[in-house]
Design a protein around this motif. Structure first.
Motif, PDB file in Angstrom:
ATOM      1  N   GLN A  47      38.516  46.029  40.050  1.00 18.24           N
ATOM      2  CA  GLN A  47      38.661  46.247  41.485  1.00 18.24           C
ATOM      3  C   GLN A  47      37.321  46.476  42.173  1.00 18.24           C
ATOM      4  O   GLN A  47      37.102  45.965  43.283  1.00 18.24           O
ATOM      5  CB  GLN A  47      39.587  47.447  41.747  1.00 18.24           C
ATOM      6  N   VAL A  82      43.785  41.115  52.921  1.00 20.02           N
ATOM      7  CA  VAL A  82      43.004  41.461  51.739  1.00 20.02           C
ATOM      8  C   VAL A  82      43.326  42.889  51.313  1.00 20.02           C
ATOM      9  O   VAL A  82      43.521  43.766  52.154  1.00 20.02           O
ATOM     10  CB  VAL A  82      41.491  41.339  52.034  1.00 20.02           C
ATOM     11  N   GLY A  83      43.376  43.125  50.012  1.00 15.90           N
ATOM     12  CA  GLY A  83      43.587  44.484  49.531  1.00 15.90           C
ATOM     13  C   GLY A  83      44.330  44.526  48.212  1.00 15.90           C
ATOM     14  O   GLY A  83      44.700  43.491  47.647  1.00 15.90           O
ATOM     15  N   PHE A  84      44.557  45.755  47.750  1.00 15.96           N
ATOM     16  CA  PHE A  84      45.190  45.972  46.456  1.00 15.96           C
ATOM     17  C   PHE A  84      46.415  46.858  46.623  1.00 15.96           C
ATOM     18  O   PHE A  84      46.580  47.531  47.634  1.00 15.96           O
ATOM     19  CB  PHE A  84      44.203  46.630  45.481  1.00 15.96           C
ATOM     20  N   GLY A  94      42.526  40.696  44.679  1.00 14.67           N
ATOM     21  CA  GLY A  94      42.446  41.330  45.992  1.00 14.67           C
ATOM     22  C   GLY A  94      42.663  40.395  47.159  1.00 14.67           C
ATOM     23  O   GLY A  94      42.986  40.846  48.259  1.00 14.67           O
ATOM     24  N   GLU A 150      35.596  43.168  42.709  1.00 14.47           N
ATOM     25  CA  GLU A 150      36.298  42.381  43.738  1.00 14.47           C
ATOM     26  C   GLU A 150      36.036  42.935  45.131  1.00 14.47           C
ATOM     27  O   GLU A 150      35.834  42.171  46.083  1.00 14.47           O
ATOM     28  CB  GLU A 150      37.800  42.344  43.432  1.00 14.47           C
ATOM     29  N   GLU A 151      36.008  44.243  45.261  1.00 14.24           N
ATOM     30  CA  GLU A 151      35.699  44.825  46.571  1.00 14.24           C
ATOM     31  C   GLU A 151      34.269  44.473  46.985  1.00 14.24           C
ATOM     32  O   GLU A 151      34.005  44.230  48.173  1.00 14.24           O
ATOM     33  CB  GLU A 151      35.894  46.336  46.517  1.00 14.24           C
ATOM     34  N   LYS A 209      49.195  43.050  45.311  1.00 15.99           N
ATOM     35  CA  LYS A 209      50.104  43.478  46.373  1.00 15.99           C
ATOM     36  C   LYS A 209      51.512  42.940  46.185  1.00 15.99           C
ATOM     37  O   LYS A 209      52.490  43.571  46.562  1.00 15.99           O
ATOM     38  CB  LYS A 209      49.566  43.006  47.737  1.00 15.99           C
ATOM     39  N   SER A 234      37.118  34.864  46.072  1.00 18.94           N
ATOM     40  CA  SER A 234      37.188  36.275  46.468  1.00 18.94           C
ATOM     41  C   SER A 234      36.221  36.564  47.605  1.00 18.94           C
ATOM     42  O   SER A 234      36.397  37.525  48.351  1.00 18.94           O
ATOM     43  CB  SER A 234      36.868  37.178  45.270  1.00 18.94           C
ATOM     44  N   GLN A 287      46.791  45.454  39.899  1.00 16.23           N
ATOM     45  CA  GLN A 287      46.740  46.084  41.213  1.00 16.23           C
ATOM     46  C   GLN A 287      47.031  45.113  42.354  1.00 16.23           C
ATOM     47  O   GLN A 287      46.474  45.234  43.444  1.00 16.23           O
ATOM     48  CB  GLN A 287      45.368  46.722  41.446  1.00 16.23           C
ATOM     49  N   HIS A 311      34.429  41.008  48.304  1.00 17.88           N
ATOM     50  CA  HIS A 311      34.981  40.999  49.665  1.00 17.88           C
ATOM     51  C   HIS A 311      33.907  41.399  50.682  1.00 17.88           C
ATOM     52  O   HIS A 311      33.836  40.836  51.786  1.00 17.88           O
ATOM     53  CB  HIS A 311      36.167  41.971  49.775  1.00 17.88           C
TER      54      HIS A 311
END
Length: 486
Positions: free
Chosen positions: A51, A442-444, A206, A54-55, A229, A180, A227, A58
């Motif tokens: 994560q 975008v998100g987890f 993500g 990946e963040e 969505k 990503s 993780q 982003h």
């Protein structure tokens, strides 16, 4: 322990990603993200996503607006008013795999839809059948130039997706961080991630509005380890062309006596590498050398005929194991087969389902080392045998009982037809699209990841131990060499 060594290697490399990210050296950061992804893909580190990286990807996506790029593209608009699908692949291969998955998706679509594709890092021949599948829907394709940097490619992908696509489908390599970045902000069409590497680490969790898993076992890993969505199950789409000749004629075409029972198996070489109690080659030698099975041959697709292990098996069966290598046209071999043997210790799901779709019954692999590495249940397919003795007995049942063989084949064919083919598959995809998100976010997942799962823990250990034998370390060395030589 190999798993710890793999984790340590990943940690050393990922440190370089964060170093360059903090320095705002985004091209270098993305280079190290790909290297880290390669480490995790080719030498399993015990986790399936990261994560923090990946963040970071982003956050790089937030900087794309300032990137200048000069690239002209043209994809046909859809005059039929159906959805425009944009499939994104790192590279397309003539041998199949995830490229065939993209092709099947296109050929299984509704009549008013258009499918185009982008190749991010193509360095070989583009399969003509993929181009044809796209053009038959009214679509086309784009190959990004090799000299483009990561940031330029990400900017182009983002612009094409926002300007042209209604839905984006990611079929990228697990180590490719580009999407990503490209889809790292909350704008544009929904992004579907097709989970074609279910037991591997991959980037993209993500930015995936929906992860499409091809089975319940795949979905268990996705939900508990990534993780994400939203996960939905979309069975693997299968093409089942009509067999134009009889079984006997297909056998004759391959120089095989029609009275001979033909077993077929098809998978990459690593899926047959002996592991603990599972030795595919020795098991086949035992079966073929039994007096009652003298009129039986095994055809093996996807294996290099010069492979030492297989050459030995060929010799010990007096040539009744026929190793045919990679074949662009597999139908003559499927047509000549009486039944199909699932590879072990690693199952090859696509090849197995293709056999069942043609009425060639699948014989389940024995004593699986993990439920995630074998094909799930199908009506008409026996459960995985609990011993090698019961496996040999099951294979011999298919060899000698024609009625059993035919009945099993018909039950499996119907089961695959109602799940993986044509109208049935289209309806499943339609339900997913209608119930899925209409915009990109975008998100987890906010839910805590399942930190301990006995089956996953065992799978992690198996993957870390078996990958060195697969030659994946050579692939990792090649990726490192690509960057270090630049």
């Amino acid at each position: 322990m190999q798993l710890q060594l793999n984790q340590q290697r990943f940690d050393r490399v990922s440190t370089q990603f964060f170093h360059h990210l903090n320095k705002k050296n985004y091209e270098d950061a993305l280079k190290w993200a790909e290297i880290a992804g390669s480490c995790a893909w080719f030498a399993h580190p015990g986790f399936y996503m990261h994560q923090e990286i990946e963040e970071g990807l982003h956050s790089i996506g937030d900087k794309l607006a300032s990137v200048n790029v000069n690239f002209s593209w043209c994809l046909p608009r859809n005059i039929r008013q159906g959805r425009k699908w944009l499939h994104i692949l790192t590279a397309a291969y003539t041998t199949g795999g995830h490229t065939r998955l993209a092709e099947r998706w296109m050929t299984s679509s509704s009549d008013d839809e258009v499918h185009s594709f982008i190749l991010l890092d193509q360095d070989a021949e583009i399969p003509q059948w993929l181009i044809t599948a796209s053009k038959n829907t009214g679509g086309s394709y784009i190959v990004l130039p090799a000299e483009m940097g990561f940031m330029e490619k990400a900017k182009v992908v983002r612009e094409i997706a926002r300007d042209w696509a209604d839905v984006v489908v990611l079929l990228t390599h697990p180590n490719n961080p580009l999407c990503s970045v490209a889809f790292g902000t909350n704008e544009g069409p929904p992004v579907i991630f097709m989970n074609h590497a279910s037991v591997s680490f991959w980037y993209g969790a993500g930015v995936a509005d929906v992860v499409l898993d091809m089975g319940i076992q795949d979905q268990k890993i996705t939900i508990s380890q990534r993780q994400i969505k939203n996960s939905m199950v979309l069975p693997l789409p299968i093409n089942a062309p009509d067999l134009k000749h009889s079984l006997s004629q297909y056998k004759l075409n391959l120089g095989i006596d029609p009275r001979t029972v033909v077993m077929l198996t098809s998978a990459p070489g690593y899926k047959y590498l002996p592991y603990e109690h599972l030795n595919f080659q020795n098991t086949m030698i035992d079966i073929l050398n039994r007096p009652q099975n003298k009129d039986v041959v095994l055809i093996v697709l996807g294996i290099d005929p010069s492979d030492v292990i297989w050459k030995n098996a060929v010799e010990k069966t007096n040539g009744r194991i026929r190793v045919m290598g990679l074949q662009k046209d597999v139908i003559p071999y499927y047509g000549a087969s009486d039944f199909y043997l699932e590879s072990f210790p690693f199952g090859s799901f696509t090849s197995s389902l293709e056999a069942a779709a043609l009425g060639k019954p699948i014989v389940s692999s024995p004593m699986p080392i993990s439920p995630y590495l074998v094909l799930g249940s199908i009506n008409g397919k026996a459960e995985n045998p609990i011993s090698m003795e019961s496996y040999v007995a099951l294979v011999e049942g298919y060899i000698h009982d024609v009625r059993f063989r035919l009945n099993s084949g018909e039950l499996q064919r119907r089961a695959v037809e109602t799940t993986h083919i044509g109208v049935a598959w289209k309806e499943k995809l339609k339900d997913i699209i209608e119930s899925g998100p209409q915009n990109h976010q975008v998100g987890f997942s906010a839910e805590k990841q399942n930190e301990y799962n006995e089956d996953i823990t065992k799978l992690n250990e198996i993957l870390s131990r078996i990958q060195p034998m697969q030659g994946n370390f050579n692939l990792l060395h090649g990726t490192l060499g690509k960057w270090l030589n630049k």
